[in-house]
Design an enzyme around this catalytic site. Structure first.
Site, PDB file in Angstrom:
ATOM      1  CG  ASP A  88      -0.925   2.079   6.678  1.00 17.29           C
ATOM      2  OD1 ASP A  88      -1.211   1.096   7.366  1.00 17.29           O
ATOM      3  OD2 ASP A  88      -1.759   2.679   5.982  1.00 17.29           O
ATOM      4  CG  ASP A 147      -2.067   1.002   1.109  1.00 19.09           C
ATOM      5  OD1 ASP A 147      -2.313   1.498  -0.004  1.00 19.09           O
ATOM      6  OD2 ASP A 147      -2.711   1.303   2.128  1.00 19.09           O
TER       7      ASP A 147
HETATM    8  N1  LIG Z   1       4.131   7.396  13.678  1.00 16.34           N
HETATM    9  C1  LIG Z   1       3.385   8.393  13.220  1.00 16.34           C
HETATM   10  N2  LIG Z   1       3.765   9.669  13.385  1.00 16.34           N
HETATM   11  C2  LIG Z   1       3.018  10.691  12.907  1.00 16.34           C
HETATM   12  N3  LIG Z   1       1.845  10.534  12.266  1.00 16.34           N
HETATM   13  C3  LIG Z   1       1.424   9.271  12.071  1.00 16.34           C
HETATM   14  C4  LIG Z   1       2.156   8.150  12.517  1.00 16.34           C
HETATM   15  N4  LIG Z   1       1.483   7.021  12.178  1.00 16.34           N
HETATM   16  C5  LIG Z   1       0.389   7.438  11.544  1.00 16.34           C
HETATM   17  N5  LIG Z   1       0.331   8.773  11.466  1.00 16.34           N
HETATM   18  C6  LIG Z   1      -0.747   9.583  10.858  1.00 16.34           C
HETATM   19  O1  LIG Z   1      -1.941   8.849  10.923  1.00 16.34           O
HETATM   20  C7  LIG Z   1      -2.452   8.597   9.617  1.00 16.34           C
HETATM   21  C8  LIG Z   1      -3.041   7.201   9.538  1.00 16.34           C
HETATM   22  O2  LIG Z   1      -2.057   6.228   9.799  1.00 16.34           O
HETATM   23  P1  LIG Z   1      -2.019   4.842   9.020  1.00 16.34           P
HETATM   24  O3  LIG Z   1      -1.903   5.099   7.565  1.00 16.34           O
HETATM   25  O4  LIG Z   1      -0.995   4.011   9.653  1.00 16.34           O
HETATM   26  O5  LIG Z   1      -3.452   4.265   9.362  1.00 16.34           O
HETATM   27  P2  LIG Z   1      -4.597   3.738   8.396  1.00 16.34           P
HETATM   28  O6  LIG Z   1      -5.689   3.249   9.226  1.00 16.34           O
HETATM   29  O7  LIG Z   1      -3.995   2.846   7.394  1.00 16.34           O
HETATM   30  O8  LIG Z   1      -5.098   5.029   7.720  1.00 16.34           O
HETATM   31  P3  LIG Z   1      -5.585   5.177   6.239  1.00 16.34           P
HETATM   32  O9  LIG Z   1      -6.728   4.231   6.047  1.00 16.34           O
HETATM   33  O10 LIG Z   1      -5.948   6.625   6.201  1.00 16.34           O
HETATM   34  O11 LIG Z   1      -4.384   4.822   5.406  1.00 16.34           O
HETATM   35  C9  LIG Z   1      -1.276   8.793   8.688  1.00 16.34           C
HETATM   36  O12 LIG Z   1      -1.677   9.200   7.441  1.00 16.34           O
HETATM   37  C10 LIG Z   1      -0.462   9.855   9.399  1.00 16.34           C
HETATM   38  O13 LIG Z   1      -0.950  11.124   9.073  1.00 16.34           O
HETATM   39 MG   LIG Z   2      -2.490   4.645   5.764  1.00 16.20          MG
END
Ligand SMILES: Nc1ncnc2c1ncn2[C@@H]1O[C@H](COP(=O)(O)OP(=O)(O)OP(=O)(O)O)[C@@H](O)[C@H]1O
Ligand SMILES: [Mg+2]
Length: 463
Positions: A255, A238
């Site tokens: 992610d 992804d």
């Molecule tokens: N370690 C981190 N530090 C700062 N921001 C973070 C971090 N992890 C995640 N984020 C923020 O949180 C958001 C969502 O995280 P992630 O992509 O891991 O989750 P997700 O559930 O897959 O979200 P999505 O469905 O939107 O992709 C990221 O786009 C980022 O902005």
């Molecule tokens: Mg994400």
């Protein structure tokens, strides 16, 4: 305020389960009361430290609203969060950074150490879980696990996968948030921030200084993609400008819950999709010259020896670099000898349309027809660098087949006068044999990868 002993109240996973068949109503009532008491006690104890409102731009430290916390966090999640408070990992949750399809991410701190964390809480609701299957092909990943029907166990597995994958990235030096703690479906990692609570921007929002900086991030992305594959044995699955953050001048990958190992049956498709996403962002949005996707694909999965042989053809000159496998600068040099993708790159169009599997074992029944008609390729074979002689042999073989096909009667009337069985065949037997040989050759050609496709994918065309 006095609290019942929280440890005494703690329930096991199965206590939260609703699949007891509905036989034991009073037992269920008991559990429900227990859960309620536990939740109230946890809220009394930690509620004031948990703020779950959306953070708009900057991390604020407003007062936590108990009602919102109660609404947003289910008792089970609250219980695992409380473990993180108890073991001293975090002392406060200060707001929501993101509410995604699969998880919510919160900003947390440890007031004693001043450290900041991102807490990713996977959603356990069945609705969301079904959604996840559709979107991220989770089904494939867990097809052989017993937990498929239990969403709670599924998300726990999912979180664990992310935690372990992050560890792999971190241990080989791919910039990524450091995984810190995991309690069931609640994952704590390093928070990537600009300082003072401001989150570092995602790649999609990052303001590049100039085209050179854009190009350098493109190169980084490709090298990290290779390192993921070569050093972590992972395909991100992804990868895009949404799942990468520019932090302290570096490109951070995160992610990784859906990332798969190379022997996953869809890994090659996922890799091709990642490459396409990355190329699309850098070419369409950032308007820089990118490399053809099939060559990036090869760059990611090919061996160090093979890449270096291409970069430094002279064997003696090459010796030194063989001691430095996966060296960033050498990989960068390799990328710099690749041609850029042209606007009407037909070869990439062919590459995009191929059905990819990483090995024939991954062919499913539905694939066999396609395989017979040459629409399926095993990618590892495809990118393998063939020694020149082998290629020539193949040419001959193909020509032989061709001549066998075209000429009706001359192939065995050679001048070699040593007696051969075929020469003494009767006419009908000979006819039959040739017919069968032709059919066999035809069949073989059908399943054989088309030569022009293979050439396109294995040879670089320096323009
Ligand atoms: N370690 C981190 N530090 C700062 N921001 C973070 C971090 N992890 C995640 N984020 C923020 O949180 C958001 C969502 O995280 P992630 O992509 O891991 O989750 P997700 O559930 O897959 O979200 P999505 O469905 O939107 O992709 C990221 O786009 C980022 O902005
Ligand atoms: Mg994400």
């Amino acid at each position: 305020m006095s609290h019942p002993d929280l440890d005494d109240l703690s329930l096991s996973d199965s206590d939260y389960s609703s699949d007891d068949g509905g036989n034991n109503t009073s037992a269920r009532k008991n559990v429900a009361n227990h859960v309620l008491r536990e939740k109230t006690a946890l809220l009394d104890k930690y509620g004031a430290n948990i703020k779950v409102d959306h953070i708009k731009h900057r991390i604020t430290r407003d007062k936590a609203e108990r009602a919102t916390v109660e609404q947003v966090l289910d008792p089970r999640t609250l219980r695992f969060l409380s473990k993180l408070f108890k073991n001293g990992t975090i002392t406060e949750i200060n707001g929501c950074i993101s509410t995604g399809k699969e998880a919510n991410v919160y900003f947390a701190i440890n007031a004693d150490t001043g450290k900041e964390y991102a807490v990713k809480i996977y959603k356990t609701s069945i609705l969301v879980f079904k959604d996840r299957e559709r979107y991220v092909d989770g089904e494939f990943r867990f097809r052989n696990t017993k937990n498929q029907s239990n969403p709670r166990k599924m998300v726990r597995l999912w979180a664990e996968k992310e935690f372990r994958n992050l560890k792999r990235l971190h241990s080989v030096g791919i910039p990524s948030p450091e995984p810190v703690d995991l309690k069931s479906h609640v994952l704590v990692m390093e928070y990537l921030s600009k300082g003072d609570g401001w989150p570092s921007p995602k790649l999609k929002d990052y303001e590049f200084k100039d085209d050179d900086e854009i190009a350098s991030f493109y190169i980084k992305m490709l090298i990290y993609m290779r390192w993921l594959y070569q050093k972590c044995r992972l395909v991100h699955a992804d990868l895009s400008e949404y799942n990468t953050i520019v932090h302290q001048g570096e490109l951070y990958i995160f992610d990784v819950s859906q990332s798969v190992e190379p022997d996953h049956q869809m890994s090659m498709d996922f890799l091709r999709m990642d490459i396409k996403n990355v190329n699309d962002f850098f070419s369409r949005i950032k308007k820089i010259n990118v490399f053809p996707e099939r060559l990036i694909f090869r760059f990611v999965i090919d061996t160090w020896t093979s890449l270096m042989t291409e970069l430094i053809p002279n064997k003696e000159d090459r010796q030194a670099v063989m001691e430095e496998p996966e060296d960033f600068e050498l990989l960068e040099k390799y990328l710099n000898i690749l041609p850029h993708k042209s606007d009407d790159d037909q070869e990439d169009a062919v590459f995009r349309s191929l059905h990819l599997v990483s090995s024939l074992n991954h062919l499913e029944e539905r694939d066999f027809d396609k395989f017979r008609t040459g629409q399926v390729d095993t990618l590892r074979d495809l990118v393998k660098e063939e020694p020149e002689e082998a290629e020539e042999d193949e040419d001959e073989e193909e020509e032989e087949e061709e001549s066998d096909d075209d000429s009706d009667d001359s192939d065995d009337d050679d001048d070699d006068d040593s007696p051969k069985g075929k020469k003494f065949e009767d006419k009908d037997a000979k006819k039959e044999r040739k017919k069968l040989a032709k059919e066999a050759a035809r069949e073989k050609r059908k399943t054989k990868m088309k030569k022009h496709v293979k050439k396109k994918l294995t040879k670089k065309t320096h323009k």
